[in-house]
Motif scaffolding. Sequence first.
Motif, PDB file in Angstrom:
ATOM      1  N   ALA A  36      18.377  61.090  45.614  1.00 27.66           N
ATOM      2  CA  ALA A  36      17.453  60.260  44.837  1.00 27.66           C
ATOM      3  C   ALA A  36      16.384  59.662  45.739  1.00 27.66           C
ATOM      4  O   ALA A  36      15.195  59.625  45.383  1.00 27.66           O
ATOM      5  CB  ALA A  36      18.221  59.149  44.114  1.00 27.66           C
ATOM      6  N   GLN A  37      16.782  59.209  46.906  1.00 32.00           N
ATOM      7  CA  GLN A  37      15.825  58.638  47.845  1.00 32.00           C
ATOM      8  C   GLN A  37      14.791  59.673  48.276  1.00 32.00           C
ATOM      9  O   GLN A  37      13.584  59.386  48.325  1.00 32.00           O
ATOM     10  CB  GLN A  37      16.564  58.089  49.062  1.00 32.00           C
ATOM     11  CG  GLN A  37      15.690  57.338  50.046  1.00 32.00           C
ATOM     12  CD  GLN A  37      16.497  56.700  51.156  1.00 32.00           C
ATOM     13  OE1 GLN A  37      17.513  57.247  51.601  1.00 32.00           O
ATOM     14  NE2 GLN A  37      16.077  55.546  51.613  1.00 32.00           N
ATOM     15  N   SER A  38      15.237  60.889  48.560  1.00 33.59           N
ATOM     16  CA  SER A  38      14.312  61.961  48.956  1.00 33.59           C
ATOM     17  C   SER A  38      13.377  62.328  47.811  1.00 33.59           C
ATOM     18  O   SER A  38      12.189  62.580  48.021  1.00 33.59           O
ATOM     19  CB  SER A  38      15.108  63.190  49.402  1.00 33.59           C
ATOM     20  OG  SER A  38      15.906  62.899  50.531  1.00 33.59           O
ATOM     21  N   PHE A  39      13.912  62.370  46.600  1.00 30.11           N
ATOM     22  CA  PHE A  39      13.086  62.670  45.424  1.00 30.11           C
ATOM     23  C   PHE A  39      11.968  61.646  45.281  1.00 30.11           C
ATOM     24  O   PHE A  39      10.799  62.006  45.055  1.00 30.11           O
ATOM     25  CB  PHE A  39      13.972  62.676  44.174  1.00 30.11           C
ATOM     26  CG  PHE A  39      13.215  62.622  42.875  1.00 30.11           C
ATOM     27  CD1 PHE A  39      12.542  63.733  42.404  1.00 30.11           C
ATOM     28  CD2 PHE A  39      13.192  61.456  42.121  1.00 30.11           C
ATOM     29  CE1 PHE A  39      11.836  63.683  41.198  1.00 30.11           C
ATOM     30  CE2 PHE A  39      12.502  61.399  40.923  1.00 30.11           C
ATOM     31  CZ  PHE A  39      11.817  62.517  40.464  1.00 30.11           C
ATOM     32  N   TYR A  40      12.283  60.374  45.447  1.00 35.63           N
ATOM     33  CA  TYR A  40      11.262  59.340  45.280  1.00 35.63           C
ATOM     34  C   TYR A  40      10.256  59.331  46.424  1.00 35.63           C
ATOM     35  O   TYR A  40       9.105  58.903  46.230  1.00 35.63           O
ATOM     36  CB  TYR A  40      11.909  57.977  45.098  1.00 35.63           C
ATOM     37  CG  TYR A  40      12.289  57.715  43.658  1.00 35.63           C
ATOM     38  CD1 TYR A  40      11.312  57.473  42.702  1.00 35.63           C
ATOM     39  CD2 TYR A  40      13.615  57.745  43.246  1.00 35.63           C
ATOM     40  CE1 TYR A  40      11.643  57.259  41.374  1.00 35.63           C
ATOM     41  CE2 TYR A  40      13.956  57.525  41.919  1.00 35.63           C
ATOM     42  CZ  TYR A  40      12.966  57.289  40.986  1.00 35.63           C
ATOM     43  OH  TYR A  40      13.294  57.081  39.666  1.00 35.63           O
ATOM     44  N   ALA A  41      10.647  59.800  47.584  1.00 42.94           N
ATOM     45  CA  ALA A  41       9.665  59.947  48.661  1.00 42.94           C
ATOM     46  C   ALA A  41       8.596  60.958  48.255  1.00 42.94           C
ATOM     47  O   ALA A  41       7.398  60.761  48.510  1.00 42.94           O
ATOM     48  CB  ALA A  41      10.362  60.381  49.950  1.00 42.94           C
ATOM     49  N   VAL A  42       9.016  62.028  47.600  1.00 41.31           N
ATOM     50  CA  VAL A  42       8.071  63.023  47.092  1.00 41.31           C
ATOM     51  C   VAL A  42       7.211  62.419  45.992  1.00 41.31           C
ATOM     52  O   VAL A  42       5.990  62.638  45.926  1.00 41.31           O
ATOM     53  CB  VAL A  42       8.823  64.272  46.574  1.00 41.31           C
ATOM     54  CG1 VAL A  42       7.858  65.249  45.903  1.00 41.31           C
ATOM     55  CG2 VAL A  42       9.564  64.952  47.721  1.00 41.31           C
ATOM     56  N   MET A  43       7.830  61.641  45.101  1.00 42.47           N
ATOM     57  CA  MET A  43       7.089  61.023  44.001  1.00 42.47           C
ATOM     58  C   MET A  43       6.013  60.078  44.525  1.00 42.47           C
ATOM     59  O   MET A  43       4.881  60.060  44.023  1.00 42.47           O
ATOM     60  CB  MET A  43       8.053  60.251  43.084  1.00 42.47           C
ATOM     61  CG  MET A  43       9.021  61.115  42.291  1.00 42.47           C
ATOM     62  SD  MET A  43       8.205  62.281  41.155  1.00 42.47           S
ATOM     63  CE  MET A  43       8.258  63.797  42.144  1.00 42.47           C
ATOM     64  N   GLU A  44       6.358  59.282  45.528  1.00 34.54           N
ATOM     65  CA  GLU A  44       5.386  58.336  46.073  1.00 34.54           C
ATOM     66  C   GLU A  44       4.219  59.060  46.722  1.00 34.54           C
ATOM     67  O   GLU A  44       3.055  58.662  46.573  1.00 34.54           O
ATOM     68  CB  GLU A  44       6.056  57.397  47.076  1.00 34.54           C
ATOM     69  CG  GLU A  44       5.115  56.317  47.593  1.00 34.54           C
ATOM     70  CD  GLU A  44       5.834  55.255  48.389  1.00 34.54           C
ATOM     71  OE1 GLU A  44       5.291  54.147  48.512  1.00 34.54           O
ATOM     72  OE2 GLU A  44       6.954  55.533  48.889  1.00 34.54           O
ATOM     73  N   GLU A  45       4.530  60.139  47.413  1.00 33.73           N
ATOM     74  CA  GLU A  45       3.465  60.918  48.059  1.00 33.73           C
ATOM     75  C   GLU A  45       2.566  61.593  47.020  1.00 33.73           C
ATOM     76  O   GLU A  45       1.346  61.638  47.182  1.00 33.73           O
ATOM     77  CB  GLU A  45       4.071  61.974  48.980  1.00 33.73           C
ATOM     78  CG  GLU A  45       3.042  62.791  49.742  1.00 33.73           C
ATOM     79  CD  GLU A  45       3.679  63.756  50.716  1.00 33.73           C
ATOM     80  OE1 GLU A  45       2.965  64.647  51.204  1.00 33.73           O
ATOM     81  OE2 GLU A  45       4.885  63.633  50.990  1.00 33.73           O
TER      82      GLU A  45
END
Length: 245
Positions: free
Chosen positions: A70-79
């Motif tokens: 989930a943390q990795s997914f949101y890093a992509v979302m923020e970018e």
Amino acid sequence: MDFTGQKAIVTGATRGIGRAIAEALLARGAVVIGVYGGNDEAAERFRQECGQGVDRLFLHKVDVSDYQAAQSFYAVMEEQFDTIDILVNNAGIRRDAVVAMMKEENWRRVLDINLTGGFNMSRFVIPLMMKQKYGRILFITSPMAHLGFPGQANYAASKAGQVGLMKSLSKEVAKRGITVNCVSPGFIATELIEDLTVDQIKQYKRMVPVRRFGRPEEVAEAVLFLAGRKAAYITGSVLDITGGL
């Protein structure tokens, strides 16, 4: 309800209620990030059948119960998007058995997906909503949270936990312009209840005052209302979509 320019994450987005929610958001102009657990065939079918709005649909395979995923997914979302406006925690599973016969892994997996998954996805979306001091977080819970059915102790516990999580989170983020609510569908005609026997279906329909199961699009309309800007004074609430159950 116009969601043009808004970015919405929907978990369990490729089938059943989740797909209906994703389709309704797309139809009203939103960018939809659809999260699914593992059924690539259903995801591809959704993409192919999406029609108008497919250019605003982004599908991601994520195990919502995995904190690091989930943390990795949101890093992509923020970018990619910087901020997120809407999160619908819809992903859910059933592994039914009476408590005395329930396997430990089936207890744990239902809690992991239904409850911990909602925590993980909410945990990392909040900073992206706080950037703009606006957001809508919704949990798709169930009347089983307070009714309980024999053989569904794990499912009922996970759904009751969602309500408790929602209540606390709604108080934590209210001053930041973020609302948190639950939508609680009763018997809805989706894959989640396809394993019911004919006798069970008849029995359950008799329990529902309107004498039918609900449709996924009926749940989606309620979700869209709470996800809209006009629902700014509704937070910490549970909206039942049960046909009077």
